[in-house]
Design an enzyme around this catalytic site. Sequence first.
Site, PDB file in Angstrom:
ATOM      1  N   ASP A   1      76.228 -12.806 -30.972  1.00  0.00           N
ATOM      2  CA  ASP A   1      75.266 -12.344 -29.968  1.00  0.00           C
ATOM      3  C   ASP A   1      74.550 -11.087 -30.474  1.00  0.00           C
ATOM      4  OD1 ASP A   1      74.461 -12.288 -26.900  1.00  0.00           O
ATOM      5  OD2 ASP A   1      75.101 -10.259 -27.413  1.00  0.00           O
TER       6      ASP A   1
ATOM      7  N   GLU B   1      61.168  -9.244 -23.786  1.00  0.00           N
ATOM      8  CA  GLU B   1      61.865  -7.956 -23.613  1.00  0.00           C
ATOM      9  C   GLU B   1      63.327  -8.161 -23.215  1.00  0.00           C
ATOM     10  OE1 GLU B   1      60.417  -4.426 -23.779  1.00  0.00           O
ATOM     11  OE2 GLU B   1      62.570  -4.512 -24.147  1.00  0.00           O
TER      12      GLU B   1
ATOM     13  N   GLY C   1      69.005  -6.370 -22.313  1.00  0.00           N
ATOM     14  CA  GLY C   1      68.745  -6.466 -20.876  1.00  0.00           C
ATOM     15  C   GLY C   1      67.679  -5.510 -20.379  1.00  0.00           C
TER      16      GLY C   1
ATOM     17  N   LYS D   1      70.402 -10.426 -31.757  1.00  0.00           N
ATOM     18  CA  LYS D   1      69.609  -9.300 -31.243  1.00  0.00           C
ATOM     19  C   LYS D   1      69.152  -8.400 -32.390  1.00  0.00           C
ATOM     20  CE  LYS D   1      72.054  -9.486 -26.815  1.00  0.00           C
ATOM     21  NZ  LYS D   1      73.229  -9.017 -26.084  1.00  0.00           N
TER      22      LYS D   1
ATOM     23  N   GLU E   1      83.171 -13.879 -21.119  1.00  0.00           N
ATOM     24  CA  GLU E   1      83.012 -15.310 -20.842  1.00  0.00           C
ATOM     25  C   GLU E   1      84.342 -16.028 -21.062  1.00  0.00           C
ATOM     26  OE1 GLU E   1      80.113 -16.844 -20.070  1.00  0.00           O
ATOM     27  OE2 GLU E   1      78.797 -15.121 -20.328  1.00  0.00           O
TER      28      GLU E   1
ATOM     29  N   LYS F   1      67.819 -14.911 -26.554  1.00  0.00           N
ATOM     30  CA  LYS F   1      67.819 -14.336 -27.915  1.00  0.00           C
ATOM     31  C   LYS F   1      68.132 -15.383 -28.979  1.00  0.00           C
ATOM     32  CE  LYS F   1      72.161 -13.899 -26.430  1.00  0.00           C
ATOM     33  NZ  LYS F   1      72.723 -13.515 -25.167  1.00  0.00           N
TER      34      LYS F   1
ATOM     35  N   VAL G   1      70.953 -15.170 -13.870  1.00  0.00           N
ATOM     36  CA  VAL G   1      69.766 -14.348 -14.161  1.00  0.00           C
ATOM     37  C   VAL G   1      68.555 -14.880 -13.392  1.00  0.00           C
ATOM     38  CG1 VAL G   1      68.150 -13.648 -15.972  1.00  0.00           C
ATOM     39  CG2 VAL G   1      70.613 -13.583 -16.414  1.00  0.00           C
TER      40      VAL G   1
ATOM     41  N   VAL H   1      66.809  -8.794 -25.678  1.00  0.00           N
ATOM     42  CA  VAL H   1      67.635  -7.779 -26.362  1.00  0.00           C
ATOM     43  C   VAL H   1      67.926  -6.622 -25.403  1.00  0.00           C
ATOM     44  CG1 VAL H   1      67.772  -6.222 -28.342  1.00  0.00           C
ATOM     45  CG2 VAL H   1      66.515  -8.363 -28.558  1.00  0.00           C
TER      46      VAL H   1
ATOM     47  N   GLY I   1      85.898 -11.146 -15.071  1.00  0.00           N
ATOM     48  CA  GLY I   1      84.537 -11.711 -15.197  1.00  0.00           C
ATOM     49  C   GLY I   1      83.658 -10.895 -16.134  1.00  0.00           C
TER      50      GLY I   1
HETATM   51  N1  HSE Z   1      76.884 -11.505 -23.581  1.00  0.00           N
HETATM   52  C1  HSE Z   1      76.024 -10.382 -23.731  1.00  0.00           C
HETATM   53  C2  HSE Z   1      76.848  -9.088 -23.705  1.00  0.00           C
HETATM   54  C3  HSE Z   1      74.959 -10.250 -22.681  1.00  0.00           C
HETATM   55  O1  HSE Z   1      78.061  -9.129 -23.545  1.00  0.00           O
HETATM   56  O2  HSE Z   1      76.251  -8.047 -23.860  1.00  0.00           O
HETATM   57  C4  HSE Z   1      73.806 -11.179 -22.879  1.00  0.00           C
HETATM   58  O3  HSE Z   1      73.134 -10.930 -24.073  1.00  0.00           O
END
Ligand code: HSE
Length: 427
Positions: A202, A130, A135, A206, A191, A106, A15, A133, A188
Amino acid sequence: MDGVIKVGFFGCGNVGGGVYRLMNGFAKEIAHRTGLRFEVKKVLVRDVNKKRDVELPQEVLTSNVNDLLEDEEISIILEFLGGEEPAYSYLLAALQHGKTVVTANKVAFALHWHELQKAAKESGAGLYYEAAVCGAIPIIHTIEDSLQANRIDRLYGIVNGTTNYILTRMSKEGEEYADVLKDAQRLGLAEPDPASDVEGLDAAYKLSILASLAFHGRVPFENVYVEGITGVQAEDIRCGQELGYTLKLLAIAKREGLKVETRVHPTFIRDDHPMANINGAFNAVYLNGHACGEMMFMGRGAGDLPTASAIVSDLIRAASAPKHCYPTFENDLYPTVSLENNTDWRCSFYVRMLAQDQPGVLSSVAKTFADHNVSIAAMQQKGEVKNGRVTLVFITHAAYEKEMQAAVKEITPDVATVESLLRVEED
Ligand code: HSE
């Protein structure tokens, strides 16, 4: 160079590299549109000798955080370290040094928002998030600013691209979770350690941020009920499809008076709901405000340039702000006027069971449901009898979560085994 705003980076991975490329590649347009020019003066990395995809001048790299904190020329820090620590400690220190922070983090933000905001207010620094949450989707600014004249009572989010990709593949190709996950990792798209995504954490970070903003009150991360997608079976997706439903990992926030429910779990939604068509790695947020009515936002929730789009826009916003603003609600960890956490929400349910193929079995299940005020909306018997058992699928009317959990616990194997229990959102 007079009039150039000096910024520092905490971290420079995928990023950070995207942000650096966008800041440079779009510098002329930014200067033309806003009169602002930026220079990346220092970049904090773990290893200054590591080979990077982005070409940074060697002299900007440092592994000492104090080189940024104590540099009085640096007024804005952009953070891409991710995770709680050391990111949180560094962000806090930056704010305490009066530096405005733009973050995509986040985790650190959801867990320590109150402390970060306090430090920002005390030093007069700005705090922009911003990119934390969804992207590229400008949902934070939209809720905070553009929808101020609304009382938002409901928000649904598909806020994790990895799980949406996996569920989309399972839905369209009938594949099992473990096979799609392996493939997503090979491509890819997931993860190597997918736990935070597939276990729903995750999305919960958010949702805690979105719900706090939408409901103007602190909704701590611990209050978000979380269930991931690791137990989702292709058979349930298929059975749901036959009944007209699509399965999504939905982040749900609802408010009634001071009562708030926040939950992340696999959820069946009707095929004709706009969120049912958000496929692959896309993110979306759907909300209802008393004045604006229903609205939906869709876009890319991850990736170097989509995330950089939000970060660089925040950077421009931060550099142009005559005065930094903070969310208006009391943002203490335990605010005096707090929203009440409702853990006994009402929704419809999908239940799949393997029942004995004998007289009285259906009425026994129906009685157990009725004893817990669960009313059946639809029932299907599926396929052949195997080993004396047959698959039954139920959709219920809205019932209380705790009643439903108690009902399925009461169904004994001599009647049926409950194979899956999934929640359904009908509106
Ligand atoms: N790992 C997150 C997703 C992206 O798969 O949306 C980063 O918040």
